[in-house]
Scaffold this motif. Structure first.
Motif, mmCIF file in Angstrom:
data_model
loop_
_atom_site.group_PDB
_atom_site.id
_atom_site.type_symbol
_atom_site.label_atom_id
_atom_site.label_comp_id
_atom_site.label_asym_id
_atom_site.label_seq_id
_atom_site.Cartn_x
_atom_site.Cartn_y
_atom_site.Cartn_z
ATOM 1 N N GLY A 15 0.833 -1.198 0.000
ATOM 2 C CA GLY A 15 0.000 0.000 0.000
ATOM 3 C C GLY A 15 0.859 1.236 0.000
ATOM 4 N N GLY A 16 0.234 2.394 0.183
ATOM 5 C CA GLY A 16 0.967 3.649 0.181
ATOM 6 C C GLY A 16 0.030 4.828 0.070
ATOM 7 N N ALA A 17 0.585 5.969 -0.339
ATOM 8 C CA ALA A 17 -0.204 7.200 -0.437
ATOM 9 C C ALA A 17 0.497 8.185 -1.353
ATOM 10 C CB ALA A 17 -0.402 7.826 0.947
ATOM 11 N N GLN A 18 -0.249 9.181 -1.796
ATOM 12 C CA GLN A 18 0.326 10.318 -2.504
ATOM 13 C C GLN A 18 -0.244 11.595 -1.923
ATOM 14 O OE1 GLN A 18 -1.769 10.078 -6.666
ATOM 15 N NE2 GLN A 18 -1.664 12.243 -6.079
ATOM 16 N N THR A 19 0.452 12.693 -2.102
ATOM 17 C CA THR A 19 -0.073 13.987 -1.702
ATOM 18 C C THR A 19 -1.080 14.478 -2.735
ATOM 19 O OG1 THR A 19 1.742 15.136 -2.822
ATOM 20 C CG2 THR A 19 2.050 14.616 -0.483
ATOM 21 N N ASP A 20 -1.780 15.520 -2.398
ATOM 22 C CA ASP A 20 -2.678 16.195 -3.325
ATOM 23 C C ASP A 20 -1.813 16.993 -4.295
ATOM 24 O OD1 ASP A 20 -4.465 17.824 -4.674
ATOM 25 O OD2 ASP A 20 -5.582 18.409 -2.881
ATOM 26 N N PHE A 21 -1.824 16.604 -5.560
ATOM 27 C CA PHE A 21 -0.942 17.233 -6.536
ATOM 28 C C PHE A 21 -1.385 18.639 -6.924
ATOM 29 C CE2 PHE A 21 1.178 13.213 -8.569
ATOM 30 C CZ PHE A 21 1.728 12.908 -7.340
ATOM 31 N N GLY A 122 9.007 8.855 -3.468
ATOM 32 C CA GLY A 122 9.397 9.773 -4.534
ATOM 33 C C GLY A 122 8.894 11.166 -4.217
ATOM 34 N N VAL A 123 9.704 12.168 -4.534
ATOM 35 C CA VAL A 123 9.330 13.535 -4.149
ATOM 36 C C VAL A 123 9.949 14.532 -5.116
ATOM 37 C CG1 VAL A 123 11.287 13.740 -2.544
ATOM 38 C CG2 VAL A 123 9.267 15.188 -2.220
ATOM 39 N N GLU A 124 9.181 15.589 -5.427
ATOM 40 C CA GLU A 124 9.729 16.733 -6.162
ATOM 41 C C GLU A 124 8.977 17.976 -5.730
ATOM 42 O OE1 GLU A 124 13.025 17.159 -7.910
ATOM 43 O OE2 GLU A 124 12.145 15.331 -8.737
ATOM 44 N N PHE A 125 9.729 19.025 -5.462
ATOM 45 C CA PHE A 125 9.205 20.332 -5.027
ATOM 46 C C PHE A 125 9.551 21.293 -6.145
ATOM 47 C CE2 PHE A 125 9.099 24.253 -2.620
ATOM 48 C CZ PHE A 125 8.222 24.028 -1.569
ATOM 49 N N MET A 126 8.535 21.789 -6.898
ATOM 50 C CA MET A 126 8.822 22.430 -8.182
ATOM 51 C C MET A 126 8.139 23.772 -8.410
ATOM 52 S SD MET A 126 8.317 18.976 -10.499
ATOM 53 C CE MET A 126 8.768 19.731 -12.041
ATOM 54 N N ARG A 127 7.190 24.143 -7.553
ATOM 55 C CA ARG A 127 6.367 25.312 -7.874
ATOM 56 C C ARG A 127 6.797 26.558 -7.095
ATOM 57 N NH1 ARG A 127 0.190 23.604 -7.736
ATOM 58 N NH2 ARG A 127 -0.012 25.541 -8.938
ATOM 59 N N ASN A 128 8.034 26.570 -6.643
ATOM 60 C CA ASN A 128 8.545 27.713 -5.892
ATOM 61 C C ASN A 128 9.365 28.661 -6.758
ATOM 62 O OD1 ASN A 128 10.517 25.709 -6.189
ATOM 63 N ND2 ASN A 128 11.652 26.391 -4.393
ATOM 64 N N VAL A 129 9.404 28.422 -8.074
ATOM 65 C CA VAL A 129 10.173 29.269 -8.986
ATOM 66 C C VAL A 129 9.316 29.580 -10.210
ATOM 67 C CG1 VAL A 129 12.379 28.283 -8.235
ATOM 68 C CG2 VAL A 129 11.195 27.296 -10.209
ATOM 69 N N PRO A 130 9.629 30.659 -10.952
ATOM 70 C CA PRO A 130 8.887 30.945 -12.189
ATOM 71 C C PRO A 130 9.023 29.810 -13.202
ATOM 72 C CG PRO A 130 10.197 32.837 -11.500
ATOM 73 C CD PRO A 130 10.636 31.693 -10.643
ATOM 74 N N GLY A 131 8.063 29.753 -14.128
ATOM 75 C CA GLY A 131 8.018 28.666 -15.091
ATOM 76 C C GLY A 131 9.277 28.514 -15.916
ATOM 77 N N GLU A 132 9.853 29.610 -16.383
ATOM 78 C CA GLU A 132 11.058 29.502 -17.211
ATOM 79 C C GLU A 132 12.240 29.011 -16.384
ATOM 80 O OE1 GLU A 132 12.079 32.360 -20.171
ATOM 81 O OE2 GLU A 132 10.037 33.153 -20.261
ATOM 82 N N ASP A 231 4.078 20.096 -7.484
ATOM 83 C CA ASP A 231 4.627 19.718 -6.179
ATOM 84 C C ASP A 231 3.974 18.403 -5.765
ATOM 85 O OD1 ASP A 231 6.011 22.107 -5.990
ATOM 86 O OD2 ASP A 231 4.605 23.040 -4.599
ATOM 87 N N GLY A 232 4.771 17.433 -5.352
ATOM 88 C CA GLY A 232 4.112 16.217 -4.910
ATOM 89 C C GLY A 232 5.062 15.138 -4.463
ATOM 90 N N ALA A 233 4.506 14.198 -3.725
ATOM 91 C CA ALA A 233 5.257 13.047 -3.240
ATOM 92 C C ALA A 233 4.335 11.840 -3.231
ATOM 93 C CB ALA A 233 5.794 13.300 -1.830
ATOM 94 N N ALA A 234 4.939 10.666 -3.335
ATOM 95 C CA ALA A 234 4.213 9.398 -3.245
ATOM 96 C C ALA A 234 5.101 8.395 -2.539
ATOM 97 C CB ALA A 234 3.827 8.891 -4.635
ATOM 98 N N VAL A 235 4.478 7.463 -1.824
ATOM 99 C CA VAL A 235 5.222 6.425 -1.120
ATOM 100 C C VAL A 235 4.502 5.101 -1.294
ATOM 101 C CG1 VAL A 235 4.070 6.758 1.124
ATOM 102 C CG2 VAL A 235 6.391 5.820 1.044
ATOM 103 N N VAL A 236 5.271 4.030 -1.465
ATOM 104 C CA VAL A 236 4.732 2.667 -1.414
ATOM 105 C C VAL A 236 5.639 1.838 -0.520
ATOM 106 C CG1 VAL A 236 3.585 2.700 -3.661
ATOM 107 C CG2 VAL A 236 5.975 1.956 -3.504
ATOM 108 N N PHE A 237 5.084 0.749 -0.013
ATOM 109 C CA PHE A 237 5.832 -0.156 0.850
ATOM 110 C C PHE A 237 5.892 -1.519 0.175
ATOM 111 C CE2 PHE A 237 3.857 3.117 3.383
ATOM 112 C CZ PHE A 237 4.952 3.612 4.098
ATOM 113 N N LEU A 238 7.115 -1.972 -0.096
ATOM 114 C CA LEU A 238 7.345 -3.242 -0.765
ATOM 115 C C LEU A 238 7.757 -4.288 0.265
ATOM 116 C CD1 LEU A 238 9.320 -2.131 -3.956
ATOM 117 C CD2 LEU A 238 6.855 -2.056 -3.508
#
Length: 419
Positions: A15-21, A122-132, A231-238
């Motif tokens: 199982g696992g979860a993701q954040t609200d994208f 998995g994680v990426e933080f991406m919306r803190n800078v302008p698009g270009e 911006d988002g993260a997801a986790v699973v447990f194997l």
């Protein structure tokens, strides 16, 4: 590739979860640590696990150093719960396939008998800078200083070039087919409560070659063809089979109630896009290594073709990427993906639904989290826990995750444990 069970160790998804994208964590005054903490807490709760159950962790992330000025993410994870301090952690980077590389490493740990229960985040933080600025950061997945230097937005240009190559090889692409791929993904996303675009609205010409409602971004790539900056993260447990059996027994479940990673493929092509095209010049496929990776996963899972799957979660950083994936999976002959679009094969109610989650276009694309999110959605589908996104009767799902200009390719087949 022929490597079907029974002798290979089995790896289960508990199982696992993701954040609200749809969230913008920077605007909330929160950072990457908060994102990781929230998804880990929610993932443990969703899977019915305690922090003390986790024996090791693998993280997928592309460019936290550029977006956040932050490295050493394993140390952040080790601080998320007192029980995590001291467990082995590793970070994996392969651009948009970073999450899949973390999954592969966790699987290898379990198959080797090193651990029995491993977290993959998995994680990426991406919306803190302008698009270009974001586009420049993401351009690190192309060969620095050598590719698409005249483009304002590098990756739309790269996949516009892929569309041009398809046109040269198989005949001109009809934009209606690319627009329909995008429309399907946005429509699917409306049923996903975690999708970035679930509340977006479109006009009557939003998926046509209309410069007002769907303007060109680069080359022949238009706005609504594009995956999201997310911006988002997801986790699973194997878990190993022995650990999964204990987990199931404690909850009154059978192994067949759990998701099983039944096959995988992983290949890496030369960095330069031109080199990839040269390798495919004398083959039926523009990018033959993508097809070969999928065939590796099929071989390990013991299936003959894509129509033994019930659904696919595929990389659609652009509509053209999904168009390429359709023939790479063998849904159609090379260059004939338009047939699957026109015939409704890939629609939510079609013969082989593609991206019931909404994909990267509709759900969102936090780069390092995407491969993990795909695994979570596939596992939820085959165990009947996909809620409004559920494909009726789904028992087996395919995954394709791509990094860079199809440089790193990962594919999985996810099914159910044995009865």
């Amino acid at each position: 590739m022929t490597d079907h069970r029974p002798n290979r160790p089995r790896v289960y998804v508990l199982g696992g979860a993701q954040t609200d994208f749809a969230r913008n964590w920077h605007r909330e005054g929160l950072g990457i640590e908060a994102m990781m903490r929230e998804v880990m807490t929610e993932g443990l709760a969703a899977a019915g696990l305690e922090p003390s159950d986790v024996e090791a962790a693998h993280l997928g992330n592309f460019v936290a150093e550029l977006f956040c000025g932050q490295g050493q993410l394993g140390g952040i994870l080790a601080g998320l719960a007192p029980e995590f301090s001291g467990i082995p952690t590793s970070r994996h980077e392969a651009a948009c396939a970073s999450g899949s590389m973390a999954l592969m490493a966790a699987m290898a740990d379990i198959e080797a008998g090193r651990q029995d229960l491993v977290a993959v985040l998995g994680v990426e933080f991406m919306r803190n800078v302008p698009g270009e600025t974001a586009a420049r950061h993401l351009g690190a997945a192309a060969l620095a200083g050598c590719e698409w230097q005249d483009a304002r937005y590098l990756w739309p240009r790269a996949f516009s070039d892929l569309a041009e190559v398809y046109g040269e090889r198989y005949g001109p692409l009809d934009y209606r087919h690319l627009g329909e791929i995008a429309r399907i993904n946005y429509a699917n996303a409306r049923r996903n409560p975690k999708a970035q675009t679930r509340g977006w609205h479109f006009g009557p010409r939003s998926f046509q070659a209309d410069d007002a409602e769907n303007p060109v971004i680069e080359g022949n790539v238009r706005r609504n063809d594009c995956g999201q900056v997310t911006d988002g993260a997801a986790v699973v447990f194997l878990a190993s089979e022995a650990r999964a059996a204990r987990y199931a027994a404690a909850r009154g479940l059978a192994l067949s109630d759990l998701a099983l990673i039944d096959g995988w493929g992983h290949r890496t092509a030369p960095m330069r896009f031109a080199d990839k095209l040269r390798e495919g010049a004398s083959t039926p496929f523009v990018l033959p290594h993508v097809h070969a990776t999928i065939r590796d996963a099929f071989g390990r899972a013991g299936i003959a073709d894509a129509f033994e799957l019930d659904l696919i979660e595929t990389h659609d950083c652009f509509a053209m990427t999904e168009y390429m994936a359709i023939d790479a999976f063998g849904i159609t002959a090379p260059g004939e993906a338009w047939k699957a679009v026109e015939d409704g094969v890939i629609a939510a109610d079609g013969r082989l639904p593609v991206n019931p989650s909404g994909g990267l276009i509709g759900l969102g694309h936090p780069v390092g989290a995407t491969g993990v999110r795909m695994m979570l959605d596939a596992a939820n589908q085959v165990t009947g826990r996909a809620d409004d996104m559920q494909v009726e009767g789904a028992r087996r799902a395919g995954i394709l995750n791509i990094g860079g200009s199809a440089t790193t390719i990962a594919a999985f087949v996810v099914g159910q444990g044995p009865a």
